[in-house]
Scaffold this motif. Structure first.
Motif, PDB file in Angstrom:
ATOM      1  N   ARG B 102       0.855  -1.184   0.000  1.00  0.00           N
ATOM      2  CA  ARG B 102       0.000   0.000   0.000  1.00  0.00           C
ATOM      3  C   ARG B 102       0.891   1.234   0.000  1.00  0.00           C
ATOM      4  NH1 ARG B 102      -4.323  -2.832   3.666  1.00  0.00           N
ATOM      5  NH2 ARG B 102      -2.484  -4.106   4.054  1.00  0.00           N
ATOM      6  N   PHE B 103       0.337   2.370  -0.285  1.00  0.00           N
ATOM      7  CA  PHE B 103       1.051   3.662  -0.308  1.00  0.00           C
ATOM      8  C   PHE B 103       2.279   3.627  -1.213  1.00  0.00           C
ATOM      9  CE2 PHE B 103      -0.025   2.663   4.226  1.00  0.00           C
ATOM     10  CZ  PHE B 103      -1.226   3.356   4.277  1.00  0.00           C
ATOM     11  N   LYS B 104       2.286   2.745  -2.208  1.00  0.00           N
ATOM     12  CA  LYS B 104       3.486   2.591  -3.016  1.00  0.00           C
ATOM     13  C   LYS B 104       3.912   3.915  -3.655  1.00  0.00           C
ATOM     14  CE  LYS B 104       5.173   0.122  -6.979  1.00  0.00           C
ATOM     15  NZ  LYS B 104       4.657  -0.494  -8.191  1.00  0.00           N
ATOM     16  N   ASN B 105       2.933   4.632  -4.234  1.00  0.00           N
ATOM     17  CA  ASN B 105       3.260   5.906  -4.877  1.00  0.00           C
ATOM     18  C   ASN B 105       3.759   6.923  -3.881  1.00  0.00           C
ATOM     19  OD1 ASN B 105       2.787   5.193  -7.497  1.00  0.00           O
ATOM     20  ND2 ASN B 105       0.586   5.631  -7.346  1.00  0.00           N
ATOM     21  N   LEU B 106       3.098   6.986  -2.728  1.00  0.00           N
ATOM     22  CA  LEU B 106       3.502   7.945  -1.708  1.00  0.00           C
ATOM     23  C   LEU B 106       4.942   7.676  -1.256  1.00  0.00           C
ATOM     24  CD1 LEU B 106       2.758  10.237   0.286  1.00  0.00           C
ATOM     25  CD2 LEU B 106       2.120   8.445   1.905  1.00  0.00           C
ATOM     26  N   ILE B 107       5.242   6.392  -1.006  1.00  0.00           N
ATOM     27  CA  ILE B 107       6.579   6.036  -0.524  1.00  0.00           C
ATOM     28  C   ILE B 107       7.637   6.391  -1.560  1.00  0.00           C
ATOM     29  CG2 ILE B 107       8.061   4.089   0.104  1.00  0.00           C
ATOM     30  CD1 ILE B 107       5.529   2.814   1.393  1.00  0.00           C
ATOM     31  N   ARG B 108       7.368   5.982  -2.811  1.00  0.00           N
ATOM     32  CA  ARG B 108       8.342   6.309  -3.872  1.00  0.00           C
ATOM     33  C   ARG B 108       8.545   7.809  -3.990  1.00  0.00           C
ATOM     34  NH1 ARG B 108       7.256   3.124  -9.409  1.00  0.00           N
ATOM     35  NH2 ARG B 108       5.244   4.142  -9.199  1.00  0.00           N
ATOM     36  N   THR B 109       7.437   8.557  -3.928  1.00  0.00           N
ATOM     37  CA  THR B 109       7.528  10.007  -4.089  1.00  0.00           C
ATOM     38  C   THR B 109       8.305  10.638  -2.939  1.00  0.00           C
ATOM     39  OG1 THR B 109       5.416   9.950  -5.224  1.00  0.00           O
ATOM     40  CG2 THR B 109       6.181  12.095  -4.481  1.00  0.00           C
ATOM     41  N   LEU B 110       8.048  10.186  -1.709  1.00  0.00           N
ATOM     42  CA  LEU B 110       8.759  10.755  -0.571  1.00  0.00           C
ATOM     43  C   LEU B 110      10.268  10.529  -0.691  1.00  0.00           C
ATOM     44  CD1 LEU B 110       6.348   9.912   2.385  1.00  0.00           C
ATOM     45  CD2 LEU B 110       6.952  12.184   1.530  1.00  0.00           C
ATOM     46  N   PHE B 111      10.638   9.375  -1.258  1.00  0.00           N
ATOM     47  CA  PHE B 111      12.068   9.099  -1.391  1.00  0.00           C
ATOM     48  C   PHE B 111      12.757  10.021  -2.404  1.00  0.00           C
ATOM     49  CE2 PHE B 111      11.767   4.885   0.785  1.00  0.00           C
ATOM     50  CZ  PHE B 111      12.855   5.061   1.614  1.00  0.00           C
ATOM     51  N   ILE B 112      12.005  10.596  -3.352  1.00  0.00           N
ATOM     52  CA  ILE B 112      12.702  11.482  -4.296  1.00  0.00           C
ATOM     53  C   ILE B 112      12.544  12.967  -3.965  1.00  0.00           C
ATOM     54  CG2 ILE B 112      13.097  10.037  -6.341  1.00  0.00           C
ATOM     55  CD1 ILE B 112      10.451  10.959  -7.433  1.00  0.00           C
ATOM     56  N   VAL B 113      11.996  13.266  -2.799  1.00  0.00           N
ATOM     57  CA  VAL B 113      11.910  14.671  -2.403  1.00  0.00           C
ATOM     58  C   VAL B 113      13.300  15.355  -2.361  1.00  0.00           C
ATOM     59  CG1 VAL B 113      11.369  16.212  -0.469  1.00  0.00           C
ATOM     60  CG2 VAL B 113       9.670  14.589  -1.264  1.00  0.00           C
ATOM     61  N   PRO B 114      14.321  14.723  -1.751  1.00  0.00           N
ATOM     62  CA  PRO B 114      15.633  15.389  -1.765  1.00  0.00           C
ATOM     63  C   PRO B 114      16.182  15.575  -3.179  1.00  0.00           C
ATOM     64  CG  PRO B 114      15.600  13.673  -0.105  1.00  0.00           C
ATOM     65  CD  PRO B 114      14.347  13.505  -0.909  1.00  0.00           C
ATOM     66  N   TRP B 115      15.827  14.636  -4.064  1.00  0.00           N
ATOM     67  CA  TRP B 115      16.344  14.729  -5.431  1.00  0.00           C
ATOM     68  C   TRP B 115      15.783  15.936  -6.179  1.00  0.00           C
ATOM     69  CZ3 TRP B 115      13.767  13.793 -10.242  1.00  0.00           C
ATOM     70  CH2 TRP B 115      14.616  13.795 -11.354  1.00  0.00           C
ATOM     71  N   VAL B 116      14.518  16.308  -5.944  1.00  0.00           N
ATOM     72  CA  VAL B 116      13.980  17.488  -6.634  1.00  0.00           C
ATOM     73  C   VAL B 116      14.375  18.788  -5.935  1.00  0.00           C
ATOM     74  CG1 VAL B 116      11.975  16.296  -7.604  1.00  0.00           C
ATOM     75  CG2 VAL B 116      11.734  17.529  -5.451  1.00  0.00           C
ATOM     76  N   SER B 117      15.007  18.678  -4.754  1.00  0.00           N
ATOM     77  CA  SER B 117      15.399  19.892  -4.040  1.00  0.00           C
ATOM     78  C   SER B 117      16.707  20.442  -4.600  1.00  0.00           C
ATOM     79  CB  SER B 117      15.573  19.591  -2.552  1.00  0.00           C
ATOM     80  OG  SER B 117      14.377  19.056  -2.026  1.00  0.00           O
ATOM     81  N   MET B 118      16.772  21.760  -4.659  1.00  0.00           N
ATOM     82  CA  MET B 118      17.955  22.447  -5.174  1.00  0.00           C
ATOM     83  C   MET B 118      19.205  22.049  -4.381  1.00  0.00           C
ATOM     84  SD  MET B 118      18.372  26.550  -5.224  1.00  0.00           S
ATOM     85  CE  MET B 118      17.008  26.791  -6.347  1.00  0.00           C
ATOM     86  N   ALA B 119      20.273  21.654  -5.095  1.00  0.00           N
ATOM     87  CA  ALA B 119      21.495  21.221  -4.415  1.00  0.00           C
ATOM     88  C   ALA B 119      22.033  22.307  -3.481  1.00  0.00           C
ATOM     89  CB  ALA B 119      22.558  20.817  -5.433  1.00  0.00           C
ATOM     90  N   VAL B 120      21.974  23.557  -3.920  1.00  0.00           N
ATOM     91  CA  VAL B 120      22.486  24.643  -3.078  1.00  0.00           C
ATOM     92  C   VAL B 120      21.692  24.717  -1.772  1.00  0.00           C
ATOM     93  CG1 VAL B 120      22.780  27.132  -2.899  1.00  0.00           C
ATOM     94  CG2 VAL B 120      23.338  25.978  -5.032  1.00  0.00           C
ATOM     95  N   ALA B 121      20.367  24.605  -1.880  1.00  0.00           N
ATOM     96  CA  ALA B 121      19.515  24.670  -0.688  1.00  0.00           C
ATOM     97  C   ALA B 121      19.788  23.488   0.230  1.00  0.00           C
ATOM     98  CB  ALA B 121      18.048  24.703  -1.107  1.00  0.00           C
ATOM     99  N   VAL B 122      19.906  22.307  -0.370  1.00  0.00           N
ATOM    100  CA  VAL B 122      20.229  21.108   0.392  1.00  0.00           C
ATOM    101  C   VAL B 122      21.580  21.282   1.094  1.00  0.00           C
ATOM    102  CG1 VAL B 122      21.033  18.740   0.048  1.00  0.00           C
ATOM    103  CG2 VAL B 122      18.836  19.448  -0.888  1.00  0.00           C
ATOM    104  N   GLY B 123      22.543  21.805   0.357  1.00  0.00           N
ATOM    105  CA  GLY B 123      23.875  22.036   0.920  1.00  0.00           C
ATOM    106  C   GLY B 123      23.815  22.967   2.118  1.00  0.00           C
ATOM    107  N   LEU B 124      23.040  24.058   2.012  1.00  0.00           N
ATOM    108  CA  LEU B 124      22.944  25.008   3.121  1.00  0.00           C
ATOM    109  C   LEU B 124      22.249  24.371   4.328  1.00  0.00           C
ATOM    110  CD1 LEU B 124      22.064  28.342   1.289  1.00  0.00           C
ATOM    111  CD2 LEU B 124      24.256  27.625   2.210  1.00  0.00           C
TER     112      LEU B 124
END
Lengths: 276, 297
Positions: B102-124
């Motif tokens: 269950r929640f397969k889409n939600l789980i997959r999506t949550l795992f790629i949240v850092p990937w869509v985040s700006m590297a500079v923002a993540v770095g800070l």
């Protein structure tokens, strides 16, 4: 008899998964929490929920640190590039998939051949072109080099359109439709999932991109978020709360789009990771 | 016959018109720049005076330059830590998630949240978490009775700290790819193994891994190529410091080109990066590529 045990196992499984996800995403939760604290609270240590959320951190960041300006520039630049790429790649993708013309396979082969070459190789010559054209510190300098699309996008659309059956075009041709009409009325509607995939992948890539805007903007006028935020590191005293507010504003739009278009992101990742 | 060729002609003209914008961009901002970069690599140029032809001397000087050598070593270290750890972690989680859930889409999506985040923002964000005095990590270390660690402030720690963030940011991307690979394995194969009495571990090493080895292999190559070009995170987090501790290849190239204005040397560096990546990829194909099992794809 087996059912209750099975249920316990199930619950444990989901607990583990969501525990992993909580730890995994904790840095982002912490970032949001810090963005709503006072500076006193920031330094007081571990507390996840701020006493009283200070939304002013966001307005301070927008106004005093110029983040409002950077945000507008980022929306404009990433939006324009995405628009251009989707248009240009869908046109070229259609031609490479469906039309016959001399040199087609050779040109496409060239496209694929350069996909492996690191982006750094083209960086300096592209900068020289933009410099010669007087486009440093301008919207054109930020947008034009990416506006016409790239090999990846054309490849994606071509692969998708190759799967579209020929009868559809032939039916349109019999009705007297020209190539432009076939492209806009038959191909584009068919290719919607591929276009959406390309759009979200391009949008995220351009929204987050650092290197090109970094070298092509010196003045504050056209700086985008990534460049503006990267400069925060160099401030003598860092106000972590307003900085995290800026960081949230830089990441949240793409996270929202991710949740709205999950399917297309997954497809985009799978396309870039599974295509040989 | 004449009408047929007339139609072919129209089709060809349409084809050229449709690719014109894309081809224009490709020629002006991709193909020509590649050629120019190769030529510039043989010159000395500061953007102001006329470029001077210097032959291979940029390449010779770079190979002798201690900072260049250091940046190559730093980058190799980055790749050698990042890629195996990232792949192993991603594979582990993908195997964990590879069932009807269950929640397969939600789980997959949550795992790629850092990937869509700006590297500079993540770095800070991580710069704040890594902060020596008030950062979350040291806070936790002190709570459990350990000493604080100067994550980004000390040369011994800075590099590994940046690598951890990179592993974290792109983990979800690789999970998605591995999951897709795992789902291509036909159910019958797994079921047959279960019937034959194979244990979970045996199934994992004898069936799952060999069957997704093409996906693993391709992902590994893409990851190596991408990691060689790492720039955003170290730029945002350390700027190459402290000292030269995180001076990876592209940071040094950027410094050479856009801070010292040595366009010739920077171009030579870019060409060399391409060569290094090419050699590494070829090496991978020879050494690892042979063991990849393509039977199923």
């Amino acid at each position: 008899m087996k059912k209750p045990l099975h249920l316990v196992g199930e619950v444990c499984f989901y607990l583990i998964i969501f525990a992993i996800l909580f730890v995994y995403l904790f840095p982002l939760i912490w970032q949001f929490s810090t963005s709503l604290k006072t500076m006193d609270e920031v330094f007081r240590g571990f507390s996840l929920i701020p006493n009283k959320p200070i939304w002013e951190n966001y307005t301070i960041s927008l106004r005093d640190f110029n983040v409002g300006r950077y945000l507008l520039n980022t929306i404009l630049v990433a939006g324009l590039i995405t628009l251009g790429q989707v248009l240009s790649c869908s046109m070229a993708g259609y031609a490479f998939a469906k039309l016959r013309f001399p040199g087609r396979d050779f040109i496409f082969f060239l496209y694929l051949g350069t996909m492996m070459i690191p982006a750094t190789v083209t960086l300096i010559p592209t900068y020289v072109i933009v410099l010669e054209l007087g486009w440093v510190d301008s919207l054109a300098g930020l947008v034009i080099p990416f506006f016409f699309g790239n090999a990846f996008g054309t490849f994606l659309i071509r692969q998708f359109l190759q799967g579209v059956p020929r009868d559809l075009e032939e039916a349109a041709e019999i009705d007297g439709a020209g190539y432009f009409v076939i492209w806009s009325r038959v191909m584009l509607p068919m290719a919607k999932p591929a276009l959406a995939t390309l759009a979200v992948m391009t949008l995220v890539q351009q929204w987050n991109s650092l290197v090109w805007p970094l070298i092509v903007t010196q003045a504050d006028t056209w700086k985008v978020l990534s460049v503006g935020l990267a400069a925060f590191r160099l401030f003598r005293t860092i106000q972590w709360n307003t900085m995290m507010a800026a960081v949230v504003m830089a990441t949240l739009p793409m996270i929202v789009i991710l949740f709205l278009a999950q399917r297309f992101f997954i497809q985009g990742i799978q396309f870039s990771g599974l295509n040989r | 016959m004449a009408r047929m060729s007339q139609k072919r002609k129209r089709e060809a003209i349409a084809g050229y018109l449709f690719i014109t914008p894309n081809l224009f961009g490709f020629l002006v901002f991709q193909l020509i720049p590649i050629a120019v970069a190769i030529v510039l690599g043989f010159t000395e140029w500061d953007l102001i005076n006329e470029p001077i032809w210097v032959g291979f001397s940029n390449y010779r000087n770079l190979l002798k330059d201690p900072v260049f050598q250091l940046s190559v070593r730093k980058t190799l270290y980055f790749v050698l830590v990042n890629v195996p750890v990232q792949s192993a972690l991603a594979l582990l989680i993908a195997i964990l998630l590879n069932r009807s859930i269950r929640f397969k889409n939600l789980i997959r999506t949550l795992f790629i949240v850092p990937w869509v985040s700006m590297a500079v923002a993540v770095g800070l964000t991580w710069t704040w978490i890594y902060n020596s005095q008030f950062g979350l990590l040291n806070e936790i270390l002190v709570k459990v009775g350990l000493d604080k660690i100067p994550w980004l402030a000390h040369p011994d720690w800075a590099m590994i700290s940046v690598i951890v963030v990179n592993i974290w940011q792109f983990l979800g991307f690789h999970i998605i790819i591995f999951l897709a690979g795992l789902q291509m394995i036909p159910r019958e194969v797994e079921e047959a193994a279960i019937v034959d009495g194979a244990s979970t571990l045996t199934r994992c090493f004898r069936i799952t891994l060999p069957l997704i080895s093409p996906v693993l292999f391709y992902d590994l190559i893409v990851n190596v190529i991408g990691t060689f070009q790492i720039f955003d995170l170290p730029y945002a987090m350390t700027g190459g410091g402290p000292g030269q501790a995180t001076r990876v290849y592209n940071l040094y190239l950027y410094q050479k080109g856009f801070q010292f204005l040595r366009m010739g040397e920077a171009s030579a560096m870019a060409v060399m990066l391409f060569i290094i990546i090419g050699i590494t990829t070829a090496f991978f194909f020879r050494v690892v590529g042979r063991r990849v099992n393509y039977d199923l794809t």
